[in-house]
Write a protein that holds these residues in place. Structure first.
Motif, PDB file in Angstrom:
ATOM      1  N   GLY A  53      16.642  37.708  -6.556  1.00 13.91           N
ATOM      2  CA  GLY A  53      16.393  37.302  -5.394  1.00 13.91           C
ATOM      3  C   GLY A  53      15.389  37.836  -4.400  1.00 13.91           C
ATOM      4  O   GLY A  53      15.186  38.737  -4.765  1.00 13.91           O
ATOM      5  N   LEU A  54      15.137  37.749  -3.225  1.00  4.62           N
ATOM      6  CA  LEU A  54      14.416  38.731  -2.135  1.00  4.62           C
ATOM      7  C   LEU A  54      15.305  39.871  -1.707  1.00  4.62           C
ATOM      8  O   LEU A  54      16.351  40.098  -2.148  1.00  4.62           O
ATOM      9  CB  LEU A  54      14.556  37.697  -1.242  1.00  4.62           C
ATOM     10  N   ASN A  55      13.867  40.926  -1.786  1.00  5.40           N
ATOM     11  CA  ASN A  55      14.523  42.902  -1.641  1.00  5.40           C
ATOM     12  C   ASN A  55      15.324  42.994  -2.852  1.00  5.40           C
ATOM     13  O   ASN A  55      15.480  44.199  -2.743  1.00  5.40           O
ATOM     14  CB  ASN A  55      15.256  42.428  -0.750  1.00  5.40           C
ATOM     15  N   ARG A  60       9.147  38.593  -2.141  1.00  9.35           N
ATOM     16  CA  ARG A  60       7.958  36.521  -0.954  1.00  9.35           C
ATOM     17  C   ARG A  60       8.824  36.330  -2.148  1.00  9.35           C
ATOM     18  O   ARG A  60       7.684  36.836  -3.470  1.00  9.35           O
ATOM     19  CB  ARG A  60       6.582  36.854  -1.167  1.00  9.35           C
ATOM     20  N   MET A  61       9.020  35.222  -2.203  1.00  7.58           N
ATOM     21  CA  MET A  61       9.427  33.833  -3.938  1.00  7.58           C
ATOM     22  C   MET A  61       8.912  32.205  -3.119  1.00  7.58           C
ATOM     23  O   MET A  61       8.505  32.366  -1.889  1.00  7.58           O
ATOM     24  CB  MET A  61      10.233  34.217  -3.520  1.00  7.58           C
ATOM     25  N   GLY A  62       8.714  32.094  -4.227  1.00  3.33           N
ATOM     26  CA  GLY A  62       7.677  30.400  -4.017  1.00  3.33           C
ATOM     27  C   GLY A  62       6.998  30.496  -5.457  1.00  3.33           C
ATOM     28  O   GLY A  62       7.864  30.857  -6.508  1.00  3.33           O
ATOM     29  N   ARG A  67       6.025  32.130 -13.338  1.00  4.79           N
ATOM     30  CA  ARG A  67       6.089  31.823 -15.122  1.00  4.79           C
ATOM     31  C   ARG A  67       6.020  32.720 -15.611  1.00  4.79           C
ATOM     32  O   ARG A  67       6.487  33.826 -16.452  1.00  4.79           O
ATOM     33  CB  ARG A  67       5.078  30.799 -15.159  1.00  4.79           C
ATOM     34  N   GLU A  68       5.007  34.055 -15.148  1.00  4.45           N
ATOM     35  CA  GLU A  68       4.496  34.847 -15.755  1.00  4.45           C
ATOM     36  C   GLU A  68       5.239  36.282 -14.797  1.00  4.45           C
ATOM     37  O   GLU A  68       5.636  36.974 -15.773  1.00  4.45           O
ATOM     38  CB  GLU A  68       2.877  35.770 -15.235  1.00  4.45           C
ATOM     39  N   PHE A  69       5.937  36.398 -14.293  1.00  2.00           N
ATOM     40  CA  PHE A  69       6.773  37.610 -13.743  1.00  2.00           C
ATOM     41  C   PHE A  69       8.200  37.916 -14.539  1.00  2.00           C
ATOM     42  O   PHE A  69       8.785  37.562 -14.697  1.00  2.00           O
ATOM     43  CB  PHE A  69       7.020  37.402 -12.085  1.00  2.00           C
TER      44      PHE A  69
END
Length: 67
Positions: free
Chosen positions: A7-9, A29-31, A50-52
């Motif tokens: 998740g974020l942070n 940042r997420m999306g 996907r790469e992450f």
């Protein structure tokens, strides 16, 4: 194999370290794309989700959920 839930942070460890030598990144940042910030030098990188997911090794610090 189940997908890791991040998740974020959250602070994550990637398979390859950043050129500065640090291997810890904060998700800022997420999306469809995920922006991560190097905890060593502060440089941020935008990579496809996907790469992450493929390059992330593990979650080091889980962020506190906001109410």
């Amino acid at each position: 194999m189940e997908k890791p839930v991040f998740g974020l942070n959250d602070v994550v460890e990637m398979k390859k370290p950043h050129p500065c030598g640090a291997n810890q990144f904060r998700i800022i940042r997420m999306g469809m794309d995920i922006r991560i910030k190097c905890e060593g030098c502060g440089h941020s990188v935008l990579i496809p989700r996907r790469e992450f997911e493929r390059k992330m090794k593990r979650i080091l610090i889980k962020a506190e959920p906001e109410n």
